[in-house]
Design a protein around this motif. Structure first.
Motif, mmCIF file in Angstrom:
data_model
loop_
_atom_site.group_PDB
_atom_site.id
_atom_site.type_symbol
_atom_site.label_atom_id
_atom_site.label_comp_id
_atom_site.label_asym_id
_atom_site.label_seq_id
_atom_site.Cartn_x
_atom_site.Cartn_y
_atom_site.Cartn_z
ATOM 1 N N ILE A 127 36.641 36.269 34.148
ATOM 2 C CA ILE A 127 36.339 36.446 35.441
ATOM 3 C C ILE A 127 36.166 35.094 36.296
ATOM 4 N N ASP A 128 35.636 34.323 35.807
ATOM 5 C CA ASP A 128 35.392 32.997 36.452
ATOM 6 C C ASP A 128 36.916 32.266 36.822
ATOM 7 N N LEU A 129 37.738 32.481 35.900
ATOM 8 C CA LEU A 129 38.863 31.802 36.093
ATOM 9 C C LEU A 129 39.706 32.580 37.024
ATOM 10 N N ALA A 130 39.642 33.761 37.336
ATOM 11 C CA ALA A 130 40.141 34.689 38.099
ATOM 12 C C ALA A 130 39.697 34.519 39.632
ATOM 13 N N GLU A 131 38.306 34.143 39.753
ATOM 14 C CA GLU A 131 37.510 33.903 40.827
ATOM 15 C C GLU A 131 37.929 32.408 41.427
ATOM 16 N N ASN A 132 38.367 31.592 40.560
ATOM 17 C CA ASN A 132 38.570 30.211 40.774
ATOM 18 C C ASN A 132 40.154 29.681 40.705
ATOM 19 N N ILE A 133 40.863 30.685 41.013
ATOM 20 C CA ILE A 133 42.390 30.540 40.954
ATOM 21 C C ILE A 133 42.856 29.417 41.946
ATOM 22 N N SER A 134 43.538 28.578 41.386
ATOM 23 C CA SER A 134 44.199 27.391 42.250
ATOM 24 C C SER A 134 45.421 26.899 41.370
ATOM 25 N N ASP A 135 45.880 25.987 41.935
ATOM 26 C CA ASP A 135 47.239 25.310 41.187
ATOM 27 C C ASP A 135 46.651 24.408 40.125
ATOM 28 N N LEU A 167 44.318 31.153 34.196
ATOM 29 C CA LEU A 167 44.799 32.495 33.771
ATOM 30 C C LEU A 167 46.455 32.211 33.353
ATOM 31 N N ALA A 168 47.029 32.755 32.378
ATOM 32 C CA ALA A 168 48.258 32.984 32.085
ATOM 33 C C ALA A 168 48.948 34.039 33.028
ATOM 34 N N ARG A 169 48.266 34.728 33.545
ATOM 35 C CA ARG A 169 49.006 35.929 34.445
ATOM 36 C C ARG A 169 47.983 36.026 35.564
ATOM 37 N N GLU A 170 48.369 36.917 36.363
ATOM 38 C CA GLU A 170 47.659 37.463 37.473
ATOM 39 C C GLU A 170 46.331 38.472 36.983
ATOM 40 N N PRO A 171 45.399 38.198 37.806
ATOM 41 C CA PRO A 171 44.145 39.327 37.257
ATOM 42 C C PRO A 171 44.508 40.549 37.343
ATOM 43 N N GLU A 172 45.269 41.373 37.993
ATOM 44 C CA GLU A 172 45.613 42.565 37.941
ATOM 45 C C GLU A 172 46.361 42.974 36.706
ATOM 46 N N ASP A 173 46.973 42.043 35.996
ATOM 47 C CA ASP A 173 47.959 42.049 34.744
ATOM 48 C C ASP A 173 47.232 42.184 33.455
ATOM 49 N N TYR A 174 45.876 41.814 33.696
ATOM 50 C CA TYR A 174 45.056 41.990 32.598
ATOM 51 C C TYR A 174 44.219 43.152 32.219
ATOM 52 N N SER A 188 40.485 53.453 25.415
ATOM 53 C CA SER A 188 41.145 53.984 26.616
ATOM 54 C C SER A 188 40.375 53.384 27.805
ATOM 55 N N PHE A 189 39.112 53.632 27.565
ATOM 56 C CA PHE A 189 38.044 53.159 28.707
ATOM 57 C C PHE A 189 38.426 51.740 29.249
ATOM 58 N N TRP A 190 38.318 50.818 28.060
ATOM 59 C CA TRP A 190 38.500 49.402 28.186
ATOM 60 C C TRP A 190 39.880 49.017 28.678
ATOM 61 N N GLU A 191 40.909 49.820 28.090
ATOM 62 C CA GLU A 191 42.349 49.607 28.539
ATOM 63 C C GLU A 191 42.564 49.879 30.151
ATOM 64 N N ASN A 192 41.677 50.818 30.724
ATOM 65 C CA ASN A 192 41.940 51.439 31.826
ATOM 66 C C ASN A 192 41.099 50.495 32.962
ATOM 67 N N LYS A 193 40.464 49.474 32.590
ATOM 68 C CA LYS A 193 39.593 48.664 33.471
ATOM 69 C C LYS A 193 40.471 47.332 33.625
ATOM 70 N N LYS A 194 40.825 46.988 34.736
ATOM 71 C CA LYS A 194 41.444 45.673 35.022
ATOM 72 C C LYS A 194 40.703 44.380 35.254
ATOM 73 N N LEU A 195 41.141 43.374 34.786
ATOM 74 C CA LEU A 195 40.261 42.057 35.218
ATOM 75 C C LEU A 195 40.008 42.022 36.861
ATOM 76 N N SER A 196 40.866 42.275 37.555
ATOM 77 C CA SER A 196 40.846 42.231 38.977
ATOM 78 C C SER A 196 39.858 43.267 39.522
ATOM 79 N N GLU A 197 39.503 44.056 39.028
ATOM 80 C CA GLU A 197 38.183 45.011 39.323
ATOM 81 C C GLU A 197 37.000 44.436 39.266
ATOM 82 N N LEU A 198 36.866 43.338 38.547
ATOM 83 C CA LEU A 198 35.561 42.836 38.172
ATOM 84 C C LEU A 198 35.464 41.554 38.895
ATOM 85 N N ILE A 199 36.230 41.275 39.881
ATOM 86 C CA ILE A 199 36.289 39.959 40.597
ATOM 87 C C ILE A 199 35.289 40.192 41.827
#
Length: 133
Positions: free
Chosen positions: A14-22, A66-73, A120-131
């Protein structure tokens, strides 16, 4: 039960997703923001890098991203990286576990169904939802 290791792995992501930069995010910055020991986080990020969920770099501009975009986790892959298994009983957690009662266990179908719900519950929760937005 999800351990501190799993919860902290999620907080790192979550921290990495909230602090995305180059540039990379130094682990000491994550540790300070999350109020978690840097030493403890080192073992967690090592596993996240191994599982290719994050990218690590050492040196002057070292850190993590992050290796991918937050919505891809999904949360499941993060928790599995940190925890190894989320199964509720040993016979489902370890595929090599040879339970002598497996063929006549009256509770195994219930545990299997429970595990399927959890995964199934955890698989359907995206990292992007927690940001924080």
């Amino acid at each position: 039960m999800i351990s501190t290791r799993g919860r902290y792995a999620l907080r790192v992501m979550i921290d990495l997703a909230e602090n995305i930069s180059d540039s990379n995010v130094p682990l000491k910055d994550i540790a300070e923001r999350q109020e978690i020991s840097k030493k403890y986080l080192e073992s967690i990020v090592k596993k996240l890098v191994e599982d290719k969920l994050i990218i690590g770099a050492s040196g002057k501009n070292g850190g993590y991203k992050l290796a991918r975009e937050p919505e891809d986790y999904n949360v499941l892959e993060i928790l599995l990286s940190a925890e190894g298994s989320l199964s509720s009983v040993a016979c489902l957690a370890d595929k090599d576990y040879d339970c002598p009662r497996k063929d006549r266990c009256q509770t195994l179908p219930m545990w299997t169904e429970y595990n399927e719900m959890i995964y199934s519950f955890w698989e359907n929760k995206k990292l992007s939802e927690l940001i924080k937005k």
